[in-house]
Scaffold this active site. Sequence first.
Site, mmCIF file in Angstrom:
data_model
loop_
_atom_site.group_PDB
_atom_site.id
_atom_site.type_symbol
_atom_site.label_atom_id
_atom_site.label_comp_id
_atom_site.label_asym_id
_atom_site.label_seq_id
_atom_site.Cartn_x
_atom_site.Cartn_y
_atom_site.Cartn_z
ATOM 1 N N GLY A 12 0.834 -1.206 0.000
ATOM 2 C CA GLY A 12 0.000 0.000 0.000
ATOM 3 C C GLY A 12 0.866 1.252 0.000
ATOM 4 N N LYS A 78 -4.686 -6.980 4.342
ATOM 5 C CA LYS A 78 -4.603 -8.438 4.267
ATOM 6 C C LYS A 78 -5.985 -8.978 3.907
ATOM 7 C CE LYS A 78 -0.478 -9.249 5.506
ATOM 8 N NZ LYS A 78 0.239 -9.466 4.281
ATOM 9 N N ASN A 104 -3.523 -10.263 -2.468
ATOM 10 C CA ASN A 104 -3.240 -11.681 -2.716
ATOM 11 C C ASN A 104 -4.463 -12.531 -2.414
ATOM 12 O OD1 ASN A 104 -0.544 -11.348 -3.388
ATOM 13 N ND2 ASN A 104 0.180 -11.663 -1.294
ATOM 14 N N LYS A 186 -1.683 -14.988 -10.560
ATOM 15 C CA LYS A 186 -0.887 -14.464 -9.441
ATOM 16 C C LYS A 186 -0.943 -15.417 -8.245
ATOM 17 C CE LYS A 186 1.329 -11.675 -6.631
ATOM 18 N NZ LYS A 186 0.953 -10.433 -6.043
ATOM 19 N N ASN A 194 4.819 -18.211 -1.031
ATOM 20 C CA ASN A 194 4.566 -17.636 0.298
ATOM 21 C C ASN A 194 4.720 -18.631 1.454
ATOM 22 O OD1 ASN A 194 3.879 -15.618 -1.504
ATOM 23 N ND2 ASN A 194 2.303 -14.785 -0.192
ATOM 24 N N ASN A 204 12.651 -15.091 -1.432
ATOM 25 C CA ASN A 204 11.996 -15.697 -2.603
ATOM 26 C C ASN A 204 12.994 -16.411 -3.531
ATOM 27 O OD1 ASN A 204 9.820 -14.456 -1.495
ATOM 28 N ND2 ASN A 204 9.446 -13.022 -3.172
ATOM 29 N N SER A 256 8.837 -12.754 1.408
ATOM 30 C CA SER A 256 7.429 -12.751 0.977
ATOM 31 C C SER A 256 6.543 -12.149 2.068
ATOM 32 C CB SER A 256 6.964 -14.174 0.685
ATOM 33 O OG SER A 256 6.653 -14.828 1.897
ATOM 34 N N SER A 257 5.344 -11.722 1.665
ATOM 35 C CA SER A 257 4.443 -11.102 2.640
ATOM 36 C C SER A 257 4.118 -12.083 3.765
ATOM 37 C CB SER A 257 3.167 -10.621 1.952
ATOM 38 O OG SER A 257 2.566 -11.673 1.250
ATOM 39 N N GLU A 269 -2.130 -15.028 5.312
ATOM 40 C CA GLU A 269 -3.213 -15.215 4.333
ATOM 41 C C GLU A 269 -3.283 -16.670 3.852
ATOM 42 O OE1 GLU A 269 -3.535 -10.930 2.161
ATOM 43 O OE2 GLU A 269 -1.776 -12.097 1.632
HETATM 44 O O1 KPL Z 1 3.088 -11.389 -3.766
HETATM 45 C C1 KPL Z 1 4.084 -11.789 -3.222
HETATM 46 C C2 KPL Z 1 4.059 -11.811 -1.732
HETATM 47 O O2 KPL Z 1 5.097 -11.752 -1.104
HETATM 48 O O3 KPL Z 1 2.946 -11.867 -1.209
HETATM 49 C C3 KPL Z 1 5.251 -12.306 -4.012
HETATM 50 C C4 KPL Z 1 4.923 -12.283 -5.488
HETATM 51 C C5 KPL Z 1 5.569 -13.709 -3.589
HETATM 52 C C6 KPL Z 1 6.447 -11.409 -3.860
HETATM 53 O O4 KPL Z 1 7.063 -11.522 -2.641
#
Ligand code: KPL
Length: 309
Positions: A12, A78, A104, A186, A194, A204, A256-257, A269
């Site tokens: 964001g 989220k 995501n 995606k 993740n 990653n 990653s998130s 998530e």
């Molecule tokens: O979207 C992502 C995330 O971390 O949630 C990726 C594509 C894996 C990039 O880190």
Amino acid sequence: MKIAVVGAGAMGCLYGGLLSDVGNQVFLVDVWQEHVDVINQKGLSISGVSGDRRITSIRATTSAMDVGICDLVIVFVKSTATRLAVQHAQPLIGADTLVLTLQNGLGNAEAISESVGEDKVIAGVTAHGSTLLGPGAIRHAGQGPTVIGPLVPRQDNRLEKICTAFQQAGLETIVDDNVMGLIWGKLMANIGINALTAITGLQNGELLQYAETEELLEKAVQEAREVARVKGITVKEEDPVAYVKSVCRKTAENRSSMLQDITRGSRTEIDVINGAIVAEGLRLGVETPVNRVLTLLVRTIEKKPLAGE
Ligand code: KPL
């Protein structure tokens, strides 16, 4: 353009910061008071692949009431918080507002539509990677295209205007009408990356340095692809495994998130990513053993107190 970003996490802040830096009137709406205060007092600091800068034009607030009606609302909370966040975001949404989700996982566009109506919702995917460093500071860790599309066909050119505004901000963006194909495409990256990074602590790109994690990545994505096929979804990428590996390389240094969530002790998530594949697989009669193990492991780690607590 007047834009509100609901959810001022790593992504964001990245979108809000870059859009503000080229002259849009941008407001970040977030529940984290310290983050909001630092942004308003010192500006938002962005370092990394798009260059280092401090953006002082951006405003942050904990209340959507302070902002008023916007042209565009970008939802970046989220997935677990989408419904509640959109309820609190009602003061931002007028007759001509469009609401964009770049989150995501599965189910966000549907949850937003329930609140604001399908005709106002646009959905899409982003290939950028970003890390929250602390209050008011993010690192832009990887770049890639943003693809957006309407949930229902549009007669006006507002989507193209958003596309142009994003491009002016340095966010390479295109419009594509196959929104579900995009979201599932995606999703493949999130499925492959993740949970594995959250469990192992790897960045990653490091997933491809170990035969074991590379094999698990491939299996998890192949299962998800089979679920999509049986569900009748035309996934954007012809070879999802190759695509997910390319995302690993492009965002190699990103945490990653989900790994960031685990490190912070936040809820992940997992249920709308690997968990959603397991649920869809059960419904459709497709076996998803790797996704099930990944889901159960992440749920276990979520429950385990952080080291030192
Ligand atoms: O979207 C992502 C995330 O971390 O949630 C990726 C594509 C894996 C990039 O880190």
